[in-house]
Design a protein around this motif. Structure first.
Motif, PDB file in Angstrom:
ATOM      1  N   PHE A  33       9.767  -8.970  -1.965  1.00  0.00           N
ATOM      2  CA  PHE A  33      10.733  -7.742  -1.656  1.00  0.00           C
ATOM      3  C   PHE A  33      10.180  -7.028  -0.590  1.00  0.00           C
ATOM      4  O   PHE A  33       8.932  -6.579  -0.809  1.00  0.00           O
ATOM      5  CB  PHE A  33      11.273  -6.849  -2.805  1.00  0.00           C
ATOM      6  N   GLY A  34      11.041  -6.410   0.252  1.00  0.00           N
ATOM      7  CA  GLY A  34      10.356  -5.475   1.361  1.00  0.00           C
ATOM      8  C   GLY A  34       9.676  -4.258   0.942  1.00  0.00           C
ATOM      9  O   GLY A  34      10.342  -3.757   0.098  1.00  0.00           O
ATOM     10  N   THR A  35       8.508  -4.021   1.405  1.00  0.00           N
ATOM     11  CA  THR A  35       7.629  -2.842   1.029  1.00  0.00           C
ATOM     12  C   THR A  35       7.514  -2.053   2.285  1.00  0.00           C
ATOM     13  O   THR A  35       6.917  -0.897   2.099  1.00  0.00           O
ATOM     14  CB  THR A  35       6.493  -3.320   0.415  1.00  0.00           C
ATOM     15  N   ALA A  36       8.027  -2.236   3.542  1.00  0.00           N
ATOM     16  CA  ALA A  36       7.555  -1.565   4.755  1.00  0.00           C
ATOM     17  C   ALA A  36       8.253  -0.235   4.428  1.00  0.00           C
ATOM     18  O   ALA A  36       7.693   0.945   5.156  1.00  0.00           O
ATOM     19  CB  ALA A  36       8.287  -2.327   5.948  1.00  0.00           C
ATOM     20  N   ASN A  37       9.467  -0.046   3.941  1.00  0.00           N
ATOM     21  CA  ASN A  37      10.062   1.405   3.610  1.00  0.00           C
ATOM     22  C   ASN A  37      10.391   1.636   2.438  1.00  0.00           C
ATOM     23  O   ASN A  37      11.415   1.852   1.884  1.00  0.00           O
ATOM     24  CB  ASN A  37      11.343   1.323   4.649  1.00  0.00           C
ATOM     25  N   ILE A  38       9.246   1.349   1.224  1.00  0.00           N
ATOM     26  CA  ILE A  38       9.820   1.166  -0.007  1.00  0.00           C
ATOM     27  C   ILE A  38       9.882   2.282  -0.807  1.00  0.00           C
ATOM     28  O   ILE A  38      10.885   2.587  -1.384  1.00  0.00           O
ATOM     29  CB  ILE A  38       8.290   0.330  -1.042  1.00  0.00           C
ATOM     30  N   ALA A  39       9.367   3.495  -0.153  1.00  0.00           N
ATOM     31  CA  ALA A  39       9.534   4.841  -0.750  1.00  0.00           C
ATOM     32  C   ALA A  39      11.232   5.200  -0.264  1.00  0.00           C
ATOM     33  O   ALA A  39      11.951   5.687  -1.239  1.00  0.00           O
ATOM     34  CB  ALA A  39       8.791   5.757  -0.004  1.00  0.00           C
TER      35      ALA A  39
ATOM     36  N   ASP B  30       1.843   7.832   1.023  1.00  0.00           N
ATOM     37  CA  ASP B  30       1.335   9.179   0.690  1.00  0.00           C
ATOM     38  C   ASP B  30       1.304   9.390  -0.674  1.00  0.00           C
ATOM     39  O   ASP B  30       1.841   8.702  -1.583  1.00  0.00           O
ATOM     40  CB  ASP B  30       1.879  10.304   1.831  1.00  0.00           C
ATOM     41  N   ASP B  31       1.001  10.511  -1.276  1.00  0.00           N
ATOM     42  CA  ASP B  31       0.788  10.671  -2.523  1.00  0.00           C
ATOM     43  C   ASP B  31       2.032  10.827  -3.303  1.00  0.00           C
ATOM     44  O   ASP B  31       2.426  10.302  -4.386  1.00  0.00           O
ATOM     45  CB  ASP B  31      -0.217  12.046  -2.851  1.00  0.00           C
TER      46      ASP B  31
ATOM     47  N   GLU C 288       4.903   9.483  -2.148  1.00  0.00           N
ATOM     48  CA  GLU C 288       5.497   8.095  -2.021  1.00  0.00           C
ATOM     49  C   GLU C 288       4.934   7.036  -3.132  1.00  0.00           C
ATOM     50  O   GLU C 288       5.788   6.453  -3.952  1.00  0.00           O
ATOM     51  CB  GLU C 288       5.413   7.343  -0.599  1.00  0.00           C
ATOM     52  N   PHE C 289       3.775   7.226  -3.351  1.00  0.00           N
ATOM     53  CA  PHE C 289       3.135   6.636  -4.285  1.00  0.00           C
ATOM     54  C   PHE C 289       3.464   6.976  -5.692  1.00  0.00           C
ATOM     55  O   PHE C 289       3.792   5.790  -6.461  1.00  0.00           O
ATOM     56  CB  PHE C 289       1.331   6.765  -4.280  1.00  0.00           C
ATOM     57  N   ALA C 290       3.659   8.071  -6.166  1.00  0.00           N
ATOM     58  CA  ALA C 290       4.183   8.523  -7.211  1.00  0.00           C
ATOM     59  C   ALA C 290       5.691   7.872  -7.614  1.00  0.00           C
ATOM     60  O   ALA C 290       6.057   7.597  -8.520  1.00  0.00           O
ATOM     61  CB  ALA C 290       4.125   9.961  -7.544  1.00  0.00           C
ATOM     62  N   LEU C 291       6.320   8.133  -6.366  1.00  0.00           N
ATOM     63  CA  LEU C 291       8.062   7.785  -6.595  1.00  0.00           C
ATOM     64  C   LEU C 291       7.995   6.290  -6.720  1.00  0.00           C
ATOM     65  O   LEU C 291       8.841   5.920  -7.663  1.00  0.00           O
ATOM     66  CB  LEU C 291       8.646   7.998  -5.202  1.00  0.00           C
ATOM     67  N   VAL C 292       6.949   5.365  -6.070  1.00  0.00           N
ATOM     68  CA  VAL C 292       7.345   3.911  -6.357  1.00  0.00           C
ATOM     69  C   VAL C 292       6.741   3.495  -7.793  1.00  0.00           C
ATOM     70  O   VAL C 292       7.331   2.853  -8.500  1.00  0.00           O
ATOM     71  CB  VAL C 292       6.340   2.841  -5.251  1.00  0.00           C
ATOM     72  N   SER C 293       5.720   4.398  -8.060  1.00  0.00           N
ATOM     73  CA  SER C 293       5.192   4.026  -9.622  1.00  0.00           C
ATOM     74  C   SER C 293       6.262   4.448 -10.577  1.00  0.00           C
ATOM     75  O   SER C 293       6.599   3.368 -11.737  1.00  0.00           O
ATOM     76  CB  SER C 293       3.954   4.632  -9.895  1.00  0.00           C
ATOM     77  N   MET C 294       6.980   5.574 -10.471  1.00  0.00           N
ATOM     78  CA  MET C 294       8.013   5.756 -11.500  1.00  0.00           C
ATOM     79  C   MET C 294       8.965   4.851 -11.449  1.00  0.00           C
ATOM     80  O   MET C 294       9.949   4.569 -12.488  1.00  0.00           O
ATOM     81  CB  MET C 294       8.317   7.103 -11.336  1.00  0.00           C
TER      82      MET C 294
END
Length: 550
Positions: free
Chosen positions: A421-427, A463-464, A466-472
């Motif tokens: 699945f695309g991750t270029a604009n994952i946030a 960034d921090d 986006e990283f947290a959003l994707v993890s959650m």
């Protein structure tokens, strides 16, 4: 008193079974102590042992053999001629072998002759009773294979040995296989017994494709299927069958698993085996179908989960539960996925298509989120779904993280998922997913109990916040997730996603993501990050400390 105990079959079997688990060599010694213990000891021993090495080391004294390495494989060799007493004992013990795995063969003829089938009027303890034969075919052992083809065999597995290949047997100047190899393999197939239930033959793997083309074996393997294959339950092979043999296979009453690389015969050929005036209900018991190459995809167009009386050659696939297709260049698109939608009882789909390099045409996964939603709705029993192989550096697939959510809510039994699945604009895709989930009132739907997620694409730098959003988001989609397999970029995401899952209910995580999404227009990125940090500190930090302490 001890002798009386050993005469009780149940006690003798129990003692022998425990002794084999502790020391197989001691179990072999136990068999020599008295007649009452010989049968239970040897029976228990050969339930766990499957090599000629076990026979030699358990029966002969240590001065008669030594371990060595032949062609990168550990083997065992005799260091002296054996006397008649040792040969007789080896023959007696060999008659108990039920399963045998053969790779490197370096024994003299007197040892090889132990495995020749004996006549039906031989004493019971000398009667050859081998049931399963696993043979790694190479240039050192191909001439011995016919010696082991007993009429009692129920399982045969013959594959090209990657360590002792037959490639040197192929004449490099003419590209032909020596006559003796062709002759032995043809004779071997002609000796396959009618009792055979499980048959696997893979020849000419990789650089040895010459072997398959030259030996052919179409006539021999087809003759076996037509004449002696009625008992087959599993048949896996890269050999080509005649049209008659393929048609016969489709009507075998007990065939559960089949692997093929050839296209199906014409539908009229299938109809000839059906009831006049009715459909040809072929593959009545097939559970697993494994297709190799582009031509074999034609089988999918014949499958229909509903019995269609208006079509005299309908292939009924009501029982099919496992579908595997292996092709190196074919893309996975909506057309390919639509072919499996009628097979409502599928629990596994594995499509092993390989992506090109980032500089090439791109990802082999060319289906959309809606395509995966249709697949999930049509096949709710899925437990294993593998679409493509990881890793993929192209990152050009049109699917987003929404596809993971749709699979989670529609396939309650899903345990293993491998998908690109695309991750270029994952946030941004996470926020779009939250909008979709809320607008369709899906946020409180139960999620699947997925254990393993295999992510094909690499994660772009985040960034921090986006990283947290994707993890959650991942934790909210798969609350039972135990592992994420992917590139190194996924390791920190995996850790935080697992911590989020331990700290919070998935519905609450989704609610928090929705709150962030609604307030995004009115807050700066720094304030959003502060809210995420506060949430993580309040909910996830205690779990992090607990995990670090443990």
């Amino acid at each position: 008193m001890a002798a009386r105990v050993f005469c009780v079959d149940e006690l003798a079997t129990l003692i022998a079974t425990h002794l084999v688990a502790i020391s197989p060599r001691s179990a072999a010694a136990l068999a020599q102590t008295c007649r009452a213990l010989e049968v239970p000891a040897l029976s228990a021993l050969w339930e766990t042992q499957d090599s000629i090495r076990s026979l030699i080391t358990h029966v002969l004294s240590e001065d008669a053999w030594r371990l060595t390495t032949q062609h990168r494989v550990e083997a065992i060799m005799l260091t002296r001629p054996l006397n008649m007493w040792e040969l007789d004992r080896l023959k007696r013990y060999a008659s108990w072998i039920r399963r045998l795995v053969v790779s490197v063969w370096g024994f003299p003829e007197d040892i090889t002759s132990l495995f020749a089938p004996t006549s039906s009027n031989a004493p019971p303890f000398l009667r050859f009773t081998l049931r399963e034969l696993n043979w790694w075919l190479n240039r050192f052992n191909f001439s011995f294979i016919t010696t082991f083809l007993s009429s009692h065999l129920t399982r045969i597995d013959i594959r090209t040995d990657p360590f002792g290949s037959l490639s040197r047997s192929v004449n490099r100047s003419t590209g032909t296989v020596p006559t003796e190899v062709v002759s032995v393999m043809r004779s071997a197939i002609k000796m396959f017994p009618s009792s055979l239930q499980f048959l696997t033959i893979y020849l000419g793997i990789g650089e040895e494709s010459t072997l398959t083309k030259e030996i052919g074996l179409t006539e021999e393997i087809s003759a076996f299927i037509l004449g002696c294959g009625e008992s087959l339950r599993e048949f896996h092979s890269n050999l080509v069958l005649s049209t008659e043999a393929v048609t016969h296979l489709t009507n075998l009453p007990n065939l559960r698993e089949w692997t093929t690389k050839q296209k199906p015969p014409k539908v009229t050929a299938l109809a000839h085996n059906g009831i006049p005036g009715g459909p040809a209900s072929v593959f009545p018991s097939l559970k697993s179908l494994q297709l190799r190459g582009h031509e074999s995809l034609g089988w999918l167009s014949l499958f229909d989960a509903r019995e269609n009386r208006s079509t005299p050659w309908t292939v009924v696939g009501n029982n099919l539960s496992h579908l595997v297709h292996d092709h190196s260049t074919l893309a996975i698109d909506s057309t390919l996925l639509s072919r499996v939608l009628p097979l409502a009882n599928l629990v596994e789909i594995t499509l092993r298509m390989r992506c090109m390099t980032p500089s090439g045409p791109g990802c082999a996964s060319r289906f959309s989120d809606q395509d995966l939603e249709h697949l999930a709705i049509a096949l709710p029993k899925l437990e294993v779904l593998r679409l493509g192989e990881a890793p993929c550096g192209a990152n050009t697939c049109p699917t987003t993280i929404l596809s993971l959510f749709l699979l989670s809510i529609h396939c309650a039994n899903l345990r293993i998922l491998s998908v690109h699945f695309g991750t270029a604009n994952i946030a941004a895709d996470v926020m779009a997913m939250v909008d979709y989930v809320r607008s369709h009132d899906l946020h409180r739907r139960p999620k699947c109990a997925l254990d393993v997620l295999v992510a094909g694409n690499q994660v772009v730098p985040l960034d921090d916040c986006e990283f947290a959003l994707v993890s959650m988001a991942i934790s909210a989609i798969f609350p039972s997730l135990a592992r994420i397999i992917g590139s190194l970029d996924w390791s920190p995401l995996e850790r935080l996603a697992l911590m989020c899952g331990k700290a919070q209910e998935p519905t609450d995580l989704m609610s928090f993501l929705n709150e962030l999404n609604l307030s995004e227009r009115h807050e700066t990125s720094s304030s959003l990050l502060e809210r995420v940090e506060r949430f993580l500190h309040k909910k996830v930090a205690p779990v992090t400390q607990e995990m670090d302490t443990s």
